[in-house]
Design an enzyme around this catalytic site. Structure first.
Site, PDB file in Angstrom:
ATOM      1  CG  LEU A  66      45.146  21.272  84.482  1.00 52.14           C
ATOM      2  CD1 LEU A  66      43.970  21.695  83.304  1.00 52.14           C
ATOM      3  CD2 LEU A  66      46.819  21.901  83.743  1.00 52.14           C
ATOM      4  CG  ASP A  67      47.242  23.509  90.800  1.00 48.90           C
ATOM      5  OD1 ASP A  67      47.376  22.046  90.712  1.00 48.90           O
ATOM      6  OD2 ASP A  67      47.085  24.617  90.912  1.00 48.90           O
ATOM      7  CG  MET A  68      39.188  22.134  92.630  1.00 45.99           C
ATOM      8  SD  MET A  68      38.741  21.117  94.347  1.00 45.99           S
ATOM      9  CE  MET A  68      39.667  23.520  94.767  1.00 45.99           C
TER      10      MET A  68
END
Length: 227
Positions: A66-68
Site C-alpha cells: 500500500l502507498d505510504m
C-alpha cells in the site's frame, strides 16, 4: 528530484503494529497511514511495516504493498508455498480489493469506471501519469456512498473504489483524472483539496482471497479511520 522536498518521515508508533489475523500461512495487518510498506533507500526510511512485522514474525514476506499515505488491509506470507500461492492470486487478479476514498467535489454519477493507462512520470517520480501511448492498462470501478451537503468549494463525496488492476498510485491518479482528487493527497491534490484533510483519505477496506492451504474463500476488513 523529490515530489515532496519538505516531507519529513515520522511514522506513528501507536499503534506500533495492528495484527488482525494470523495463522501458519499468513498474517493480516491493518496498516496505519504514514508508514512505508517496505524500507526506503535512506537510513531514516528503514522503519516500515515489513520490518515491524518481521521483528515479531521473522519469516514474513511482502506479497503486495500500500502507498505510504494509504491505510488499511495488507497481507504478508509466512512461508514460501503461501507466498507463491498468494502472489499468484494477485497476479491472476483472483483477489478482490475494496477501498474507501473521500474525494473533492460532488461526483455526478452514482457509479462508473475509469479506464486510463498509467506510467511513471519519471522526472517527477514517484508520481504516475496517464499515458495513452506507453501506459499500462488500468481499470477502476467507483460507486458513490454519500455526498456532503455542502455545495461550495468544501463539497466532497465518499466513494467505494474497486481496482481491477493494481498499478502504482492507480486510485489516486484515476480520481484526479475523473476531476475529483482524493482529499489530503500530497502528491496529486491541488488546493483546496489538499488542505481539506490532514491525511490522504484513502483506505483499503476489504481484501478477499483464497486460503493458500485450504483454498477456501476468505475475506478481511479493516475499519476506516476517517468516516
Amino acid at each position: 528530484m523529490s515530489a515532496n522536498p519538505d516531507f519529513i518521515y515520522l511514522p506513528t508508533m501507536s499503534p506500533y503494529l495492528d495484527i488482525i489475523y494470523q495463522d501458519d500461512d499468513f498474517v493480516v495487518i491493518n496498516k496505519t497511514s504514514g508508514i512505508l510498506s517496505v524500507p526506503g533507500r535512506l537510513p531514516e526510511h528503514q522503519d516500515c511495516l515489513q520490518n515491524r512485522v518481521q521483528r515479531v514474525l521473522p519469516t514474513a514476506t511482502i506479497v503486495h504493498r500500500l502507498d505510504m499515505a494509504t491505510s488499511g488491509i495488507m497481507i504478508m506470507a509466512l512461508n514460501k508455498p503461501a507466498h507463491v500461492a498468494i502472489s499468484r492470486q494477485f497476479e491472476q487478479r483472483k483477489t478482490k480489493k475494496s477501498y474507501l476514498a473521500r474525494v473533492f467535489g460532488s461526483v455526478a454519477q452514482d457509479e462508473g469506471s475509469v479506464d486510463l493507462p498509467l506510467i511513471c512520470d519519471w522526472p517527477n517520480r514517484p508520481k504516475q501519469k496517464v499515458d495513452h501511448e506507453n501506459g499500462k492498462q488500468s481499470l477502476t470501478h467507483y460507486r458513490v456512498l454519500s455526498r456532503s451537503n455542502s455545495t461550495d468549494e468544501h463539497a466532497s463525496t465518499l466513494l467505494e473504489l474497486t481496482p481491477i488492476t493494481g498499478r502504482s498510485h492507480q486510485l489516486r491518479v484515476h480520481m484526479l483524472a475523473l476531476g475529483h482528487p482524493i482529499l489530503g493527497d500530497r502528491l496529486y491534490a491541488p488546493e483546496p483539496a489538499l488542505t481539506m484533510r490532514n491525511r490522504l483519505q484513502l483506505h483499503a477496506l476489504q481484501l478477499s482471497l483464497f486460503h493458500p492451504s485450504t483454498e477456501q474463500a476468505i475475506s478481511f476488513n479493516a475499519p476506516c479511520p476517517f468516516i
